[in-house]
Design an enzyme around this catalytic site. Sequence first.
Site, short mmCIF file in Angstrom:
data_model
loop_
_atom_site.label_atom_id
_atom_site.label_comp_id
_atom_site.label_asym_id
_atom_site.label_seq_id
_atom_site.Cartn_x
_atom_site.Cartn_y
_atom_site.Cartn_z
CG ASP A 33 -1.85 -1.11 1.28
OD1 ASP A 33 -2.43 -1.41 0.24
OD2 ASP A 33 -2.00 -1.72 2.36
CE LYS A 55 -7.85 6.71 -2.35
NZ LYS A 55 -8.04 6.87 -0.96
CG MET A 169 -8.93 5.02 9.18
SD MET A 169 -9.76 3.75 8.21
CE MET A 169 -10.22 2.58 9.47
N1 SAH Z 1 -4.28 -2.07 9.79
C1 SAH Z 1 -3.84 -0.83 10.34
C2 SAH Z 1 -4.91 0.22 10.35
C3 SAH Z 1 -5.31 0.68 8.99
S1 SAH Z 1 -6.48 1.97 9.02
C4 SAH Z 1 -3.29 -1.07 11.74
O1 SAH Z 1 -3.49 -2.13 12.31
O2 SAH Z 1 -2.61 -0.19 12.24
C5 SAH Z 1 -5.46 3.37 8.83
C6 SAH Z 1 -5.48 4.20 10.08
O3 SAH Z 1 -4.55 3.68 11.02
C7 SAH Z 1 -5.05 5.62 9.88
O4 SAH Z 1 -6.12 6.42 9.41
C8 SAH Z 1 -4.63 6.02 11.27
O5 SAH Z 1 -5.75 6.27 12.09
C9 SAH Z 1 -4.00 4.73 11.75
N2 SAH Z 1 -2.56 4.73 11.51
C10 SAH Z 1 -1.87 3.92 10.71
N3 SAH Z 1 -0.54 4.21 10.76
C11 SAH Z 1 -0.41 5.22 11.64
C12 SAH Z 1 0.69 5.96 12.14
N4 SAH Z 1 1.93 5.71 11.74
N5 SAH Z 1 0.44 6.94 13.04
C13 SAH Z 1 -0.80 7.23 13.45
N6 SAH Z 1 -1.87 6.55 13.03
C14 SAH Z 1 -1.69 5.56 12.12
#
Ligand code: SAH
Length: 482
Positions: A33, A55, A169
């Site tokens: 991704d 994207k 999110m």
């Molecule tokens: N599968 C991922 C979540 C995907 S949804 C997991 O387990 O972490 C994507 C959301 O995850 C983002 O919108 C944000 O809210 C959070 N996120 C992912 N990476 C992040 C980061 N480095 N710092 C803060 N929030 C993060």
Amino acid sequence: MTVYLVGAGPGDPGLLTVRGAEVLARADVVVYDRLSVASLLDLAPPTAERVSVGKSPGHKSMEQDEINALLLERGREGRTVVRLKGGDPFVFARGGEEARALADAGVPFEVVPGVTSAVAVPAYAGVPLTYRGLSTSFTVVTGHEDPWAATETDWEAVARVGGTVVILMGVATRGAIAERLMAGGLAPGTPVAAVTWGTRPDQTSVRTTLAELGRTEVEAPATIVVGEVAGLDIRWFESRPLLGRRVVVTRARAQASELAARLHELGADTIEVPVIEVRPAGDGGAALRAAAARAGEYDWVVFTSANAVERFVPLLRDARDLGAARVAAIGPGTAEALRRLALVADLVPEEFVAEALVEAFPPGPGRVLLPRAAAARGVLPEGLRAKGWEVDVVEAYRTEPVPQSEERLVAARRADAITFTSSSTVTNFLAAAGRDAVPPIVACIGPVTAETARSCGLAVDVVAGVHTIDGLVDAVVVALRT
Ligand code: SAH
């Protein structure tokens, strides 16, 4: 011939699991991704096919159906496919749908869980999700749905659960979410921590309250933590002295990682620009082998780099081939390379430059063997000869410039500082990148390197007091702090 759904963790490449690294190392195909960490892709073999499905500016992301179809197709071809996903693949990541499609099609797959941002990002911001006396549970919720629509999330119920609430999110909807949580009974003064780009060198966080959350500026992607624990601020990551600072590391390819790792531990974002590559001697090593065979005829063997040690010592049958010859090292890095090969340096000067080695050397007569890089300075052999020694200089290796990618040069231009660890890193960097690519702060390992930089028209901001990697790291910290 398996499809691995691998959690990449939230950003810090060190948070990939051991299993994740194992399967990446033998991937034929990596499907990733936009948020994926670029350095993790380097763990896959250079020949692996890399497919971005996220994207990116100017490109639409692939639909989930297309991603599923791609995984099935590559999996059926019998290839080892790694589907790399941010955080954990089964937490708000549609990994469940991908697994379902693979299972239905009978394509073998394995799920490699990852460290989810829901847990790791608060940890890097110094917020424990549970804490005795403050919180006995945490609820992880997506903020993606419209909080006012009749959706699956019952925010008032979430508020009534009482423990910590972690929202992913939720940047765009944060104001509405806060209102619904307050409607559910959470006090307006409930502490909130919002952490953007957590676990990465560009991590930032803001502390606020539920009442203020909608008016507080928060950049995506962020993890938002609501609850009494968000009032704790057990800082560690954000207090690292180089957090968010970008530092260019110029070294021979094989050696860049140690300096980069040290800077990274202090929070820096490092851009590795390997400008020189260590190659075998021009004669294929014939002279070095001949010298190694006669090593016992010398009174001293003098090493001025770990590279020379690593090329020369293995040519001995064992240490007895040195006979009565004593061993000198120009500095602690070189002495350490000797020690790794079970040799103790008899002489290491107090300052780690050729002049100091000459000064510390006993008077001749006698014979000195000096295995070292082609095109090294004349100071050492001349100085030793002046002290009565007969010096045989033998080429142990050569250094050659490495061609640079435009992408790397762009990153270098945006950095805060650059480190030079030898004169050849200065001249080769300038030859490859030009003076425009030099960031505002220039840090050199020692006076000789600094002199070369100045003679090439660079303003040198700091020179390491101790001419070692550690000394250089300390100097960079001082320069970037002020
Ligand atoms: N599968 C991922 C979540 C995907 S949804 C997991 O387990 O972490 C994507 C959301 O995850 C983002 O919108 C944000 O809210 C959070 N996120 C992912 N990476 C992040 C980061 N480095 N710092 C803060 N929030 C993060």
